[in-house]
Design a protein around this motif. Structure first.
Motif, PDB file in Angstrom:
ATOM      1  N   LEU A  67       0.826  -1.198   0.000  1.00  0.00           N
ATOM      2  CA  LEU A  67       0.000   0.000   0.000  1.00  0.00           C
ATOM      3  C   LEU A  67       0.862   1.250   0.000  1.00  0.00           C
ATOM      4  O   LEU A  67       2.059   1.211   0.285  1.00  0.00           O
ATOM      5  CB  LEU A  67      -0.880   0.020   1.257  1.00  0.00           C
ATOM      6  N   TYR A  68       0.224   2.374  -0.281  1.00  0.00           N
ATOM      7  CA  TYR A  68       0.817   3.686  -0.002  1.00  0.00           C
ATOM      8  C   TYR A  68       0.303   4.055   1.388  1.00  0.00           C
ATOM      9  O   TYR A  68      -0.820   4.520   1.551  1.00  0.00           O
ATOM     10  CB  TYR A  68       0.373   4.704  -1.052  1.00  0.00           C
ATOM     11  N   GLN A  69       1.120   3.798   2.400  1.00  0.00           N
ATOM     12  CA  GLN A  69       0.680   3.918   3.786  1.00  0.00           C
ATOM     13  C   GLN A  69       0.653   5.383   4.235  1.00  0.00           C
ATOM     14  O   GLN A  69       1.592   6.133   3.990  1.00  0.00           O
ATOM     15  CB  GLN A  69       1.585   3.087   4.685  1.00  0.00           C
ATOM     16  N   VAL A  70      -0.435   5.751   4.933  1.00  0.00           N
ATOM     17  CA  VAL A  70      -0.642   7.157   5.295  1.00  0.00           C
ATOM     18  C   VAL A  70      -1.046   7.342   6.753  1.00  0.00           C
ATOM     19  O   VAL A  70      -1.548   8.385   7.136  1.00  0.00           O
ATOM     20  CB  VAL A  70      -1.700   7.802   4.371  1.00  0.00           C
ATOM     21  N   ARG A  87      -1.144   2.036  -6.110  1.00  0.00           N
ATOM     22  CA  ARG A  87      -1.395   1.451  -4.796  1.00  0.00           C
ATOM     23  C   ARG A  87      -2.392   2.291  -4.009  1.00  0.00           C
ATOM     24  O   ARG A  87      -2.269   3.519  -3.951  1.00  0.00           O
ATOM     25  CB  ARG A  87      -0.087   1.343  -4.010  1.00  0.00           C
ATOM     26  N   PRO A  88      -3.377   1.671  -3.378  1.00  0.00           N
ATOM     27  CA  PRO A  88      -4.341   2.425  -2.573  1.00  0.00           C
ATOM     28  C   PRO A  88      -3.660   3.150  -1.413  1.00  0.00           C
ATOM     29  O   PRO A  88      -2.712   2.629  -0.819  1.00  0.00           O
ATOM     30  CB  PRO A  88      -5.288   1.340  -2.055  1.00  0.00           C
ATOM     31  N   HIS A  89      -4.168   4.334  -1.088  1.00  0.00           N
ATOM     32  CA  HIS A  89      -3.723   5.048   0.101  1.00  0.00           C
ATOM     33  C   HIS A  89      -4.499   4.468   1.286  1.00  0.00           C
ATOM     34  O   HIS A  89      -5.678   4.790   1.489  1.00  0.00           O
ATOM     35  CB  HIS A  89      -3.984   6.546  -0.039  1.00  0.00           C
ATOM     36  N   ALA A  90      -3.875   3.614   2.045  1.00  0.00           N
ATOM     37  CA  ALA A  90      -4.521   2.927   3.156  1.00  0.00           C
ATOM     38  C   ALA A  90      -3.445   2.317   4.032  1.00  0.00           C
ATOM     39  O   ALA A  90      -2.253   2.402   3.719  1.00  0.00           O
ATOM     40  CB  ALA A  90      -5.488   1.854   2.639  1.00  0.00           C
TER      41      ALA A  90
END
Length: 255
Positions: A67-70, A87-90
């Motif tokens: 993921l694109y970790q946020v 990649r989902p932001h999650a």
């Protein structure tokens, strides 16, 4: 040196592993099994080799999904693979699809791997303090249930993260958690004047148990204190280093 894979007893029989920095080919400050940056799309040969070694150590020939970790409480359900650049932001993901490895990158935050063997559903969550208090593990459990899992059958393991002895926070940080729930006071130990020591691992374990997960295991490995085995954002910051590496935690279903 081979890739070091830390495994949890509660996940025996499930392809999984909490990896550190041992066994990779990166050099310099990120020497070892560095997994790159959250927004990184283009990867060089060292990172590609590190990813290949990580996959081979846990579930050979699987497809790695990250993921694109946020630092959110958002969880996504992986039904089909996404392109790496999309990649989902999650900060958590779940699947019941075989042949994939779910990957979470950390450098002090707590990686959480979850599995319901009977349902054939697995999940991985990135639980830094922001995601933990916002409920990232709760969101992961709900997403697993939507795929047929039952929370009373889920087994969860918390991987290497910064320990209470290494995690000094200020009074405002502690107040934030106590505002959320006064009982959270028990996750803080007295520190120097105006500060406390926060037990992230214990807090995440509490959130899992409070959500109905009956079996939770914590590795008790401190990323900050063990520079030979793990990357640590806080340690690098305290040393005045310009960057830091990330380790990966993996879980998947055989193809």
């Amino acid at each position: 040196m081979s890739v070091e894979v830390n495994r949890a007893r509660v996940l025996d029989g499930v392809a999984h592993g909490f990896l550190g920095r041992r066994g990779g080919v990166s050099t310099g400050l990120m020497a070892g099994l560095d997994m790159g940056r959250r927004g990184q799309i283009e990867i060089g040969p060292d990172l590609a080799e590190n990813r290949r070694r990580a996959i081979a150590a846990v579930l050979p020939d699987a497809t790695l999904m990250t993921l694109y970790q946020v630092h959110s409480a958002d969880c996504v359900t992986m039904i089909k693979p996404w392109e790496d650049g999309a990649r989902p932001h999650a900060d958590a993901l779940v699947t019941n699809r075989p042949g994939y490895l779910l990957g979470i990158l950390t450098a002090d935050c707590a990686p959480v791997l979850l599995a319901d063997r009977e349902a054939g559903v697995v999940g991985a969550a990135h639980a830094g303090w922001k995601g933990a208090i916002r409920g990232v593990t709760d969101a992961t459990i709900l997403a697993m249930e939507a795929m047929g899992a039952r929370r009373d059958r889920i087994h969860a393991a918390i991987g290497p993260c910064i320990s209470r002895a290494s995690y000094e926070v200020d009074a405002a940080f502690q107040h934030r958690f106590e505002q959320h729930d006064p009982a959270n006071e028990r996750f803080f130990a007295a520190g120097r004047d105006g500060h406390a020591q926060f037990d992230l691992e214990a807090y995440v374990a509490h959130r899992l148990a409070d959500a109905g997960v009956r079996t939770v295991e914590a590795t008790g490995l401190d990323t900050y204190a063990d520079a030979d085995r793990f990357y640590s954002f806080r340690r690098s910051t305290h040393r005045g280093e310009p960057d830091y590496g990330r380790q990966i935690s993996l879980i998947g279903l055989p193809g």
